[in-house]
Design a protein around this motif. Structure first.
Motif, PDB file in Angstrom:
ATOM      1  N   LYS A 128       0.832  -1.203   0.000  1.00  0.00           N
ATOM      2  CA  LYS A 128       0.000   0.000   0.000  1.00  0.00           C
ATOM      3  C   LYS A 128       0.867   1.254   0.000  1.00  0.00           C
ATOM      4  N   LEU A 129       0.343   2.328  -0.603  1.00  0.00           N
ATOM      5  CA  LEU A 129       1.011   3.625  -0.623  1.00  0.00           C
ATOM      6  C   LEU A 129       0.188   4.590   0.230  1.00  0.00           C
ATOM      7  N   VAL A 130       0.831   5.202   1.228  1.00  0.00           N
ATOM      8  CA  VAL A 130       0.141   6.024   2.227  1.00  0.00           C
ATOM      9  C   VAL A 130       0.760   7.415   2.268  1.00  0.00           C
ATOM     10  N   LEU A 131      -0.085   8.430   2.415  1.00  0.00           N
ATOM     11  CA  LEU A 131       0.347   9.816   2.571  1.00  0.00           C
ATOM     12  C   LEU A 131      -0.211  10.357   3.876  1.00  0.00           C
ATOM     13  N   GLU A 132       0.659  10.945   4.722  1.00  0.00           N
ATOM     14  CA  GLU A 132       0.161  11.653   5.903  1.00  0.00           C
ATOM     15  C   GLU A 132       0.352  13.144   5.686  1.00  0.00           C
ATOM     16  N   GLY A 141       1.188   7.936  10.391  1.00  0.00           N
ATOM     17  CA  GLY A 141       1.939   7.420   9.267  1.00  0.00           C
ATOM     18  C   GLY A 141       2.924   6.339   9.685  1.00  0.00           C
ATOM     19  N   THR A 142       3.459   6.466  10.890  1.00  0.00           N
ATOM     20  CA  THR A 142       4.385   5.463  11.401  1.00  0.00           C
ATOM     21  C   THR A 142       3.674   4.138  11.643  1.00  0.00           C
ATOM     22  N   VAL A 143       2.424   4.182  12.114  1.00  0.00           N
ATOM     23  CA  VAL A 143       1.644   2.952  12.268  1.00  0.00           C
ATOM     24  C   VAL A 143       1.523   2.255  10.914  1.00  0.00           C
ATOM     25  N   ILE A 211      -4.850   8.061   2.784  1.00  0.00           N
ATOM     26  CA  ILE A 211      -4.342   9.367   3.216  1.00  0.00           C
ATOM     27  C   ILE A 211      -4.764   9.570   4.668  1.00  0.00           C
ATOM     28  N   LEU A 212      -3.814   9.997   5.485  1.00  0.00           N
ATOM     29  CA  LEU A 212      -4.051  10.221   6.904  1.00  0.00           C
ATOM     30  C   LEU A 212      -3.796  11.689   7.236  1.00  0.00           C
ATOM     31  N   THR A 213      -4.580  12.240   8.131  1.00  0.00           N
ATOM     32  CA  THR A 213      -4.317  13.594   8.621  1.00  0.00           C
ATOM     33  C   THR A 213      -5.025  13.793   9.948  1.00  0.00           C
ATOM     34  N   SER A 214      -4.429  14.560  10.836  1.00  0.00           N
ATOM     35  CA  SER A 214      -5.034  14.800  12.151  1.00  0.00           C
ATOM     36  C   SER A 214      -4.823  16.244  12.569  1.00  0.00           C
ATOM     37  N   GLU A 215      -5.832  16.804  13.186  1.00  0.00           N
ATOM     38  CA  GLU A 215      -5.815  18.173  13.721  1.00  0.00           C
ATOM     39  C   GLU A 215      -5.489  19.204  12.643  1.00  0.00           C
ATOM     40  N   THR A 216      -5.996  18.996  11.441  1.00  0.00           N
ATOM     41  CA  THR A 216      -5.738  19.919  10.334  1.00  0.00           C
ATOM     42  C   THR A 216      -6.982  20.706   9.915  1.00  0.00           C
ATOM     43  N   LEU A 217      -8.067  20.568  10.664  1.00  0.00           N
ATOM     44  CA  LEU A 217      -9.302  21.290  10.327  1.00  0.00           C
ATOM     45  C   LEU A 217      -9.510  22.516  11.206  1.00  0.00           C
ATOM     46  N   TYR A 218      -8.466  22.952  11.914  1.00  0.00           N
ATOM     47  CA  TYR A 218      -8.626  24.027  12.899  1.00  0.00           C
ATOM     48  C   TYR A 218      -8.935  25.379  12.265  1.00  0.00           C
TER      49      TYR A 218
END
Length: 301
Positions: A128-132, A141-143, A211-218
């Motif tokens: 799999k190809l993942v983008l954080e 992303g490390t997980v 695609i992963l992202t966290s706390e970017t909707l502030y």
């Protein structure tokens, strides 16, 4: 106390206290450095352990606010989590990142194997190809990386990638048994509005399985560029994005509500809430998924 310094050159950037009074809006695109691939060297940095669940522990780099202000040549960072157009909070570990890590471990049925040192080592995301996006420490992303995926980490600030993200990645990769092949890692710096073009030039547009992202909707003003970055980078068939966020960010106006409404109105992607948490004390938190119509649902691979 001697000033904190890593032994590599990240270029000279300046900031003064006026940035603290700047409105919480993105800087004009012309004022931002171009998106680029970064090639971090390994600085010496302290590493802490963070508990994701009873059976999962990860390692993370540790850079103090004072050290971050030296790295970025911006004294305001020592007193503020955000300096619009200069620093977007990447040196701080936000709870959305650990929420997402825990959810992903359950979603991928991946638990105690993360710290296993036996010869047999499960890698459910191999191939799999993942983008954080907006990675900061890069724990989600490390997980994915430990689960076998190739992972690309993006952050607004190149300093974050050099001094923090790469440290987290290296520390956790070091827990893998020698028999496990280490997945490939790449790093990209730049604004959400610039990243898609850079990744498309790299042949990565529409290629990411996850695609992963966290706390970017502030900040409401950066929600549309984030949605567009996901749209342009996510694989159209079977791709899925996970977004961990607070329901509302007091003082800056962002949160999941406005974002879900924006995605629904766009008619391009589907947004679902797959996890919620509220302890009655802190702000309610959620994890959302984005897929293209007819695309993969959580648990669908």
């Amino acid at each position: 106390m001697a000033p904190f310094k890593f032994n590599f050159d990240l270029g000279h950037r300046t900031c003064d206290s006026r940035a603290a009074d700047a409105p919480s809006v993105p800087a004009p695109l012309r004022d931002l450095p171009p998106a680029r691939e970064e090639f971090p060297r390994q600085p010496r940095c302290s590493v802490d352990q963070v508990q994701i669940s009873p059976e999962v522990f990860l390692l993370k780099g540790n850079v103090t606010s004072e050290a971050a202000s030296v790295l970025t040549d911006c004294q305001e960072i020592a007193r503020s989590d955000l300096v619009p157009g200069v620093y977007e909070g990447g040196f701080k570990l936000w709870e959305g990142a650990t929420d997402l890590c825990k959810y992903l471990c359950e979603e991928w049925q991946y638990g105690c194997e993360l710290m296993d040192t036996q010869e047999e080592f499960s890698q459910p995301l191999k191939g799999k190809l993942v983008l954080e996006l907006g990675c900061g420490h890069g724990l989600p992303g490390t997980v994915a990386l430990l689960a076998g995926a190739e992972v690309h980490f993006q952050d607004f600030n190149s300093e974050v990638l050099h001094a923090l993200t790469s440290v987290t990645v290296a520390a956790n990769q070091g827990t893998l048994p020698e028999s496990s092949q280490r997945a490939k890692v790449r790093y990209f710096s730049g604004d959400f509005r610039q990243i898609p073009e850079k990744l498309i030039k790299e042949g990565l547009g529409g290629k990411y399985d996850i695609i992963l992202t966290s706390e970017t909707l502030y900040c409401e003003d950066t929600q549309y560029p984030l949605m567009e970055a996901i749209r342009q980078c996510l694989k159209p068939s079977g791709g899925i994005a996970y977004i961990a966020s607070k329901t509302h960010y007091f003082g800056v106006g962002g949160g999941t509500g406005r974002f879900k409404e924006m995605v629904e109105n766009s008619g391009v992607m589907e947004c679902k809430t797959v996890w919620k948490a509220s302890d009655g004390v802190s702000n309610q938190r959620e994890i959302l998924t984005l897929t293209f119509p007819g695309g993969s649902l959580p648990g669908g691979g």
